[in-house]
Design a protein around this motif. Structure first.
Motif, PDB file in Angstrom:
ATOM      1  N   GLN A 115       0.768  -1.153  -0.068  1.00 17.01           N
ATOM      2  CA  GLN A 115       0.053  -0.238  -0.048  1.00 17.01           C
ATOM      3  C   GLN A 115       0.631   1.242   0.276  1.00 17.01           C
ATOM      4  N   THR A 116       2.319   1.096   0.426  1.00 15.38           N
ATOM      5  CA  THR A 116       3.030   2.251   0.468  1.00 15.38           C
ATOM      6  C   THR A 116       4.219   2.085  -0.635  1.00 15.38           C
TER       7      THR A 116
ATOM      8  N   ARG B  34      -6.204  -1.824   9.773  1.00 14.90           N
ATOM      9  CA  ARG B  34      -5.120  -0.954  10.506  1.00 14.90           C
ATOM     10  C   ARG B  34      -4.437  -0.561   9.443  1.00 14.90           C
ATOM     11  N   THR B  35      -3.792  -1.209   8.463  1.00 13.32           N
ATOM     12  CA  THR B  35      -2.879  -0.671   7.490  1.00 13.32           C
ATOM     13  C   THR B  35      -3.634   0.705   6.972  1.00 13.32           C
ATOM     14  N   VAL B  36      -2.724   1.561   6.401  1.00 11.96           N
ATOM     15  CA  VAL B  36      -3.194   2.527   5.705  1.00 11.96           C
ATOM     16  C   VAL B  36      -2.637   2.790   4.310  1.00 11.96           C
ATOM     17  N   SER B  37      -2.969   3.788   3.592  1.00 12.71           N
ATOM     18  CA  SER B  37      -2.292   4.162   2.286  1.00 12.71           C
ATOM     19  C   SER B  37      -1.328   5.353   2.387  1.00 12.71           C
TER      20      SER B  37
ATOM     21  N   VAL C  93      -2.893   8.641   3.440  1.00 14.25           N
ATOM     22  CA  VAL C  93      -3.377   8.697   4.908  1.00 14.25           C
ATOM     23  C   VAL C  93      -1.882   8.674   5.748  1.00 14.25           C
ATOM     24  N   ALA C  94      -1.088   8.033   5.397  1.00 19.72           N
ATOM     25  CA  ALA C  94       0.094   7.981   6.369  1.00 19.72           C
ATOM     26  C   ALA C  94       0.898   9.399   6.415  1.00 19.72           C
TER      27      ALA C  94
ATOM     28  N   ARG D 298      -0.388  11.220   9.397  1.00 29.21           N
ATOM     29  CA  ARG D 298      -0.048  10.589  10.712  1.00 29.21           C
ATOM     30  C   ARG D 298       1.301  11.392  11.355  1.00 29.21           C
TER      31      ARG D 298
END
Length: 426
Positions: free
Chosen positions: A184-185, A227-230, A233-234, A237
């Motif tokens: 995702q990253t 719980r994991t994010v793109s 979104v990261a 944070r």
């Protein structure tokens, strides 16, 4: 009038030329043996120099409490794993120490297709040195300045044919094969480092914040559903690091190095270890020294075997040289001159082999040096032979003349026998 060669040398050269077919094969064997012996000594010297110059200008390496070899291997050579991490608060306390000039954080744990991912900051290109105090240089692009920028070592870029702007996905864990990926990253290649001949070539560099971003939702070591994010979104944070693996330390006043080392080893916040890179490298090389000496000894036996083969050829040729010896005796040559011919011939062949070995070795090194650096990160430079290598070369003709004593004594004995129609000149 051109100067004349001494009689014994002229006769030896004529004899070698007459038997050039068989002796050329023996010379080739001896040349390859000498090149192998000299090459191993040369390579061990160069590899040791390359090994010890992997890191320069760094006064201390700090990590969790462990042995100094383990800390050196995982922080500099990317071999093995850390026993524990350093809390970010401990790193900040070290950074605030007025005796410490600079710190470069290192955070390990992930990989990219078998190569280590190193989380660090802008201090890495600014302070890290290798070789003769050489800084890191970018062959293309720039050091990372975005959250998902990545800088590739020279070998990583070459192995996978990466270019600037390529996207790549890092894997979780430091193994060569991983089934957990941070899909995702993805990261974008912003720079490619120039070859250094050090483990830097086999590493992938990202920011500490980028390393934190890809591990959101991985608190248990595996991606937790929901719980994991793109990547987008990261970026929203808080990506302040919670821990790092090790840190490189530079101290401006070198006299304070041991004082700082002792206080870090007695750090109250958590158990830490501070090591001197030069001392740890010396210990590591000492452990490898026994293997080096064994390899050099085996190669020495190869040269001795080749010299024994040369002696066997000379002894075999003596059967066919009876007429030559008889002619020499008939013209007044003494048995001592005949014996000397064998010593001179063997010495000349050994010296010719030494010259050919040096020439072929230098040519081979000039051709393979850039290739070794590019493909294996091994920097082998072409230089003049050192004292030990000259001693090895000088020992070969001496050893050749020593083993030639056997055919020489036999030739001397044959020369003492009375020849038909001649009288001894002794």
């Amino acid at each position: 009038m051109s100067p004349r060669l001494p009689l014994s040398l002229a006769l030896a050269l004529a004899s070698i030329w007459h038997r050039r077919g068989i002796l050329s094969l023996v010379t080739l064997t001896l040349t390859l043996s000498i090149m192998l012996l000299l090459g191993i000594q040369y390579l061990r010297t160069e590899v040791r120099q390359s090994f010890t110059s992997t890191i320069a200008g760094t006064d201390l390496i700090v990590g969790a409490r462990s042995g100094q070899l383990n800390l050196l291997l995982y922080s500099v050579f990317h071999i093995g794993d850390a026993t524990n991490n350093i809390r970010w608060s401990s790193y900040q306390q070290l950074r605030d120490d007025p005796r410490i000039d600079w710190l470069v954080p290192l955070s390990l744990g992930d990989s990219y297709r078998g190569f280590r991912v190193v989380g660090t900051d802008q201090g890495m290109p600014e302070h890290f040195r290798y070789g003769d105090d050489q800084p890191l240089a970018l062959a293309q692009g720039h050091w990372f300045d975005d959250l998902f920028d990545v800088v590739l070592g020279a070998e990583v870029a070459r192995r996978f044919q990466h270019r600037l702007g390529d996207e790549l996905v890092l894997a979780h864990g430091g193994g060569s094969t991983s089934f957990l990926r941070h899909d995702q990253t993805p990261f974008t290649v912003s720079g490619i480092l120039a070859p250094t001949g050090t483990p830097v070539d086999r590493a992938v560099y990202i920011s500490l914040a980028g390393l934190e971003a890809i591990h959101i939702g991985w608190e248990s070591g595996v991606p937790l559903p929901g719980r994991t994010v793109s990547a987008d979104v990261a970026r929203q944070r808080d990506l302040s690091p919670k821990a790092i693996t090790a840190a490189l330390v530079g101290i401006e006043r070198k006299v304070l190095t041991f004082q700082v080392q002792r206080q870090i080893n007695q750090f109250q916040g958590e158990p830490l270890t501070a090591i001197l890179p030069g001392v740890a490298l010396s210990e590591l090389w000492r452990l490898m020294g026994q293997f080096e000496r064994t390899l050099l000894g085996i190669t020495g036996f190869v040269v001795i075997t080749s010299l024994i083969g040369l002696t066997a050829v000379l002894l075999t040729l003596q059967v066919h040289r009876r007429q030559e010896i008889a002619i020499l005796r008939a013209t007044g040559a003494s048995p001592l001159l005949i014996a000397r011919l064998y010593l001179i011939e063997c010495g000349l062949l050994a010296m010719l082999s030494c010259v050919l070995a040096v020439a072929l070795g230098a040519g081979l090194l000039a051709l393979l040096g850039p290739w070794l650096l590019e493909h294996y990160g091994l920097q082998i430079r072409l230089r003049a032979l050192d004292q030990m290598e000259w001693l090895i070369l000088a020992s070969v003709p001496l050893a050749a003349m020593a083993v030639a004593l056997i055919p020489a004594l036999r030739g001397w004995w044959q020369g003492r026998r009375p020849q038909f129609g001649t009288a001894s000149t002794e």
